[in-house]
Design an enzyme around this catalytic site. Sequence first.
Site, PDB file in Angstrom:
ATOM      1  N   CYS A   2      48.102  33.713  51.695  1.00  0.00           N
ATOM      2  CA  CYS A   2      48.602  32.567  52.423  1.00  0.00           C
ATOM      3  C   CYS A   2      48.599  32.475  53.923  1.00  0.00           C
ATOM      4  O   CYS A   2      48.619  33.610  54.605  1.00  0.00           O
ATOM      5  CB  CYS A   2      50.382  32.617  52.012  1.00  0.00           C
ATOM      6  SG  CYS A   2      50.595  32.646  50.403  1.00  0.00           S
ATOM      7  N   ARG A  27      40.669  33.058  54.256  1.00  0.00           N
ATOM      8  CA  ARG A  27      41.533  34.382  53.913  1.00  0.00           C
ATOM      9  C   ARG A  27      41.714  34.031  52.266  1.00  0.00           C
ATOM     10  O   ARG A  27      42.075  35.056  51.622  1.00  0.00           O
ATOM     11  CB  ARG A  27      42.946  34.119  54.502  1.00  0.00           C
ATOM     12  CG  ARG A  27      42.963  34.566  55.897  1.00  0.00           C
ATOM     13  CD  ARG A  27      44.173  34.038  56.641  1.00  0.00           C
ATOM     14  NE  ARG A  27      45.273  34.765  56.230  1.00  0.00           N
ATOM     15  CZ  ARG A  27      46.103  35.365  56.990  1.00  0.00           C
ATOM     16  NH1 ARG A  27      45.586  35.562  57.836  1.00  0.00           N
ATOM     17  NH2 ARG A  27      47.132  36.104  56.618  1.00  0.00           N
ATOM     18  N   TRP A  79      48.242  31.247  48.313  1.00  0.00           N
ATOM     19  CA  TRP A  79      47.498  32.237  47.281  1.00  0.00           C
ATOM     20  C   TRP A  79      48.535  32.301  46.593  1.00  0.00           C
ATOM     21  O   TRP A  79      49.664  33.177  46.535  1.00  0.00           O
ATOM     22  CB  TRP A  79      47.101  33.338  48.028  1.00  0.00           C
ATOM     23  CG  TRP A  79      46.144  34.098  47.023  1.00  0.00           C
ATOM     24  CD1 TRP A  79      44.856  34.057  46.761  1.00  0.00           C
ATOM     25  CD2 TRP A  79      46.596  35.520  46.360  1.00  0.00           C
ATOM     26  NE1 TRP A  79      44.427  35.076  46.009  1.00  0.00           N
ATOM     27  CE2 TRP A  79      45.570  35.771  45.712  1.00  0.00           C
ATOM     28  CE3 TRP A  79      47.804  36.159  46.380  1.00  0.00           C
ATOM     29  CZ2 TRP A  79      45.556  37.115  44.961  1.00  0.00           C
ATOM     30  CZ3 TRP A  79      48.096  37.169  45.594  1.00  0.00           C
ATOM     31  CH2 TRP A  79      46.655  37.691  44.836  1.00  0.00           C
ATOM     32  N   ASN A 104      54.670  33.085  53.729  1.00  0.00           N
ATOM     33  CA  ASN A 104      53.726  34.267  53.297  1.00  0.00           C
ATOM     34  C   ASN A 104      54.594  35.457  52.845  1.00  0.00           C
ATOM     35  O   ASN A 104      55.393  35.910  53.830  1.00  0.00           O
ATOM     36  CB  ASN A 104      52.723  34.525  54.371  1.00  0.00           C
ATOM     37  CG  ASN A 104      51.626  35.459  53.916  1.00  0.00           C
ATOM     38  OD1 ASN A 104      51.565  35.801  52.967  1.00  0.00           O
ATOM     39  ND2 ASN A 104      50.898  36.040  55.034  1.00  0.00           N
ATOM     40  N   GLY A 105      53.968  36.079  51.734  1.00  0.00           N
ATOM     41  CA  GLY A 105      54.871  37.351  51.226  1.00  0.00           C
ATOM     42  C   GLY A 105      55.558  36.854  49.967  1.00  0.00           C
ATOM     43  O   GLY A 105      55.242  36.021  49.164  1.00  0.00           O
ATOM     44  N   GLU A 484      31.339  50.793  44.812  1.00  0.00           N
ATOM     45  CA  GLU A 484      31.486  49.936  45.612  1.00  0.00           C
ATOM     46  C   GLU A 484      30.314  48.565  45.112  1.00  0.00           C
ATOM     47  O   GLU A 484      30.689  47.580  45.053  1.00  0.00           O
ATOM     48  CB  GLU A 484      30.870  50.213  46.973  1.00  0.00           C
ATOM     49  CG  GLU A 484      30.352  48.895  47.989  1.00  0.00           C
ATOM     50  CD  GLU A 484      31.598  48.066  48.463  1.00  0.00           C
ATOM     51  OE1 GLU A 484      32.849  48.131  47.949  1.00  0.00           O
ATOM     52  OE2 GLU A 484      31.163  47.195  49.268  1.00  0.00           O
ATOM     53  N   LYS A 488      31.663  45.014  44.083  1.00  0.00           N
ATOM     54  CA  LYS A 488      31.030  43.764  44.874  1.00  0.00           C
ATOM     55  C   LYS A 488      30.288  42.784  43.879  1.00  0.00           C
ATOM     56  O   LYS A 488      30.660  41.605  44.102  1.00  0.00           O
ATOM     57  CB  LYS A 488      29.969  44.252  45.860  1.00  0.00           C
ATOM     58  CG  LYS A 488      29.333  43.497  47.043  1.00  0.00           C
ATOM     59  CD  LYS A 488      30.026  43.789  48.203  1.00  0.00           C
ATOM     60  CE  LYS A 488      31.641  43.970  48.115  1.00  0.00           C
ATOM     61  NZ  LYS A 488      32.193  44.760  49.124  1.00  0.00           N
ATOM     62  N   GLU A 491      33.605  41.012  41.941  1.00  0.00           N
ATOM     63  CA  GLU A 491      34.550  40.035  42.601  1.00  0.00           C
ATOM     64  C   GLU A 491      33.709  38.814  42.917  1.00  0.00           C
ATOM     65  O   GLU A 491      34.509  37.733  43.049  1.00  0.00           O
ATOM     66  CB  GLU A 491      35.066  40.633  43.999  1.00  0.00           C
ATOM     67  CG  GLU A 491      34.168  40.855  45.088  1.00  0.00           C
ATOM     68  CD  GLU A 491      34.867  41.359  46.441  1.00  0.00           C
ATOM     69  OE1 GLU A 491      35.979  41.065  46.609  1.00  0.00           O
ATOM     70  OE2 GLU A 491      34.090  42.184  47.075  1.00  0.00           O
ATOM     71  N   HIS A 507      31.026  61.915  29.470  1.00  0.00           N
ATOM     72  CA  HIS A 507      32.539  62.154  28.974  1.00  0.00           C
ATOM     73  C   HIS A 507      33.181  61.169  28.413  1.00  0.00           C
ATOM     74  O   HIS A 507      34.498  61.180  28.466  1.00  0.00           O
ATOM     75  CB  HIS A 507      33.123  62.771  30.215  1.00  0.00           C
ATOM     76  CG  HIS A 507      32.454  64.349  30.651  1.00  0.00           C
ATOM     77  ND1 HIS A 507      32.547  65.282  29.950  1.00  0.00           N
ATOM     78  CD2 HIS A 507      31.751  64.433  31.546  1.00  0.00           C
ATOM     79  CE1 HIS A 507      31.825  66.505  30.507  1.00  0.00           C
ATOM     80  NE2 HIS A 507      31.371  66.010  31.498  1.00  0.00           N
ATOM     81  N   LYS A 610      40.807  37.137  51.461  1.00  0.00           N
ATOM     82  CA  LYS A 610      40.492  38.091  52.504  1.00  0.00           C
ATOM     83  C   LYS A 610      41.394  39.079  52.973  1.00  0.00           C
ATOM     84  O   LYS A 610      41.077  40.034  53.304  1.00  0.00           O
ATOM     85  CB  LYS A 610      39.739  37.163  53.484  1.00  0.00           C
ATOM     86  CG  LYS A 610      38.880  37.836  54.659  1.00  0.00           C
ATOM     87  CD  LYS A 610      37.603  38.458  54.059  1.00  0.00           C
ATOM     88  CE  LYS A 610      37.029  39.522  55.144  1.00  0.00           C
ATOM     89  NZ  LYS A 610      35.984  40.198  54.298  1.00  0.00           N
TER      90      LYS A 610
END
Length: 615
Positions: A2, A27, A79, A104-105, A484, A488, A491, A507, A610
């Site tokens: 947000c 963001r 968001w 926001n939050g 990573e 990447k 997402e 395993h 973001k």
Amino acid sequence: MCGVVAVLGRENASKLVIEGLKKLEYRGYDSAGIASIFQGSLQTIKSEGKLIKLIDKLENLSSDKSYFDTSIALGHTRWATHGNISVENAHPLISENKVAVVHNGIIENYLALKEQLIAEGYSFQSKTDTEVLPHLFSKYLKLGNNLLEAGRLVLNEIKGAFAFVAVSTDFPDQLFISRNSSPLAIGLGEDGNFVGSDAHSIDHLTKRIIYLEDGDHGLVETKNIQIFDKNTNKVDRKIINIQAEFGLITKAGYSHFMEKEIFEQPSVIPQTISNYLKEDSKIIIDIDKLGFEKKGSLVICAAGTSYYAAMVGKYWIEQIANIPVIIDLASEFRYRNPSIYGQNSILVISQSGESLDTLMALRHGKTLGLKTNAIVNVEGSTIDREADYSLYTKVGPEVGVASTKSFTSQLSVLFMIALALGKKFNEMNLQEINEKTQYLNMLPTAIARMLEIEEEIKLIANKIKNAKNMIFLGRGLLYPLALEGALKLKEISYIHAEGFAAGEMKHGPIALIEDDVPVIMFLVSDGNEDKSISNLQEAHSRGANTILISDKKCIEKADFAHLKLEIPEFESGFKSLLSPLLMSIPAQLLAYHVAKERGTDVDQPRNLAKSVTVE
Ligand code: M6R
């Protein structure tokens, strides 16, 4: 996540708010809205999806001056946390057509408050936690409180991490602001004042910024600002002159910000390095400030890609400096009662400097008595301001949701920390450390050479773009890179992908192998390559579509792999020690080209933000 922007005292406040919201788009968000007060009445307009839809709605109303002829407006990019993505749940949330709030939050105790407000006759239009805020304001304003008093009473009732701005038609020249863990900045202008989730969102309006501290609340008026701490003591917070306006950052001819940021790496990594490496090969990192006046151990906490950087950092610091390092996901550290026996300090890593999980880990470290250090990109961010000692990555704004240049720059700083600690604590002779220090000078050119393999990566991307699942493998320093690479890819392409340590496949994860599932291995010849090649062979024998990204020597040894991508040749010590940095490039390019082929929203992938400012 947000974003909040508010403008007070300037003509066309709504338009200025929209400009600010544009700067917060990167963001990640899923709906947007704006409210303004015109001749004593509240105008609200909201839309699902991207900001452009809100702008279109506003343009259709361009003849209705009530939306534009205003000197007070507040806007929001949402968001979704509580309640689906819809116009009803978009902010601003309104009460009785008099109070508007952008937030926001998360208000953690909203359910109890909602029940109580419903019992008192308030009706809820949304499924959000936020809507309790405007109704609480209404309730306290009706009891005769002014906006500041009402805001304080609201704060007494709510729990959680939040930043919000509230307006009321009863006080059309005031904004009530409050911050508890989520970021909020005030901008001081000549003819008006502004509020934003970060300085960048209001840097088109002013360069004079105040960052609120936790527990702060206050009143913003056109010519006056009052800030109070959590005990309602009036406080003067420092005014910071932010240097340059980032403006609207452009793609500079690239298709996506992510692509631009990948290709910027050869030019921005030198900025990271030169900040700490001086001409005489001296690394200017204050080891004492890091908490290492004497030898001990270190805990590193971070989230997402920054956590994978932490993993590489652990390997380097243990290997080069012989200092034990514990790494922890920031979201876990705070809640698991960690033992800090023998630990000198905590180091957190965050591009944005605002990830709430990471901020909370830093604060938890502080309460445990550890020295707090941070590697951050955004100077002036909350983590930067709260850490005892910050090390900056200096790579400029990163707009794409997928971390790229921030990852390689975090690795560069971690490598320099390992060298600096090594110089102080390891018996390793100085010559060996100096040799490794020279690797930093070789890095930008090496990254540029790695970028030259883009065309081959495009071919591989094209061949695997329709896969439903993918597996990434790596060993040692390349194990974090496997994680990573998978993060990447998933997402931005939405393909399910997992990373594993190559030796762990047998395993359990090897059960996932079925015909044609792509198994991608990052590998460099470092003396242990035969073991990894055997692990790839094991997947190959079970029908996997094996893809090896490696150097000439390994590619010759693993001739069986279906697809082979040969990286350029580098001096062997450099190649194996800095392999995570080098292999970041194919990992990023592969994810980018698969996503591009699949036509996803590369820079703002679905459901992601973001800067993740909720826990
Ligand atoms: O700003 P931070 O480095 O604290 O962000 C942490 C993660 O949210 C971030 O790295 C995330 O995993 C990226 N989108 C990955 O590309």
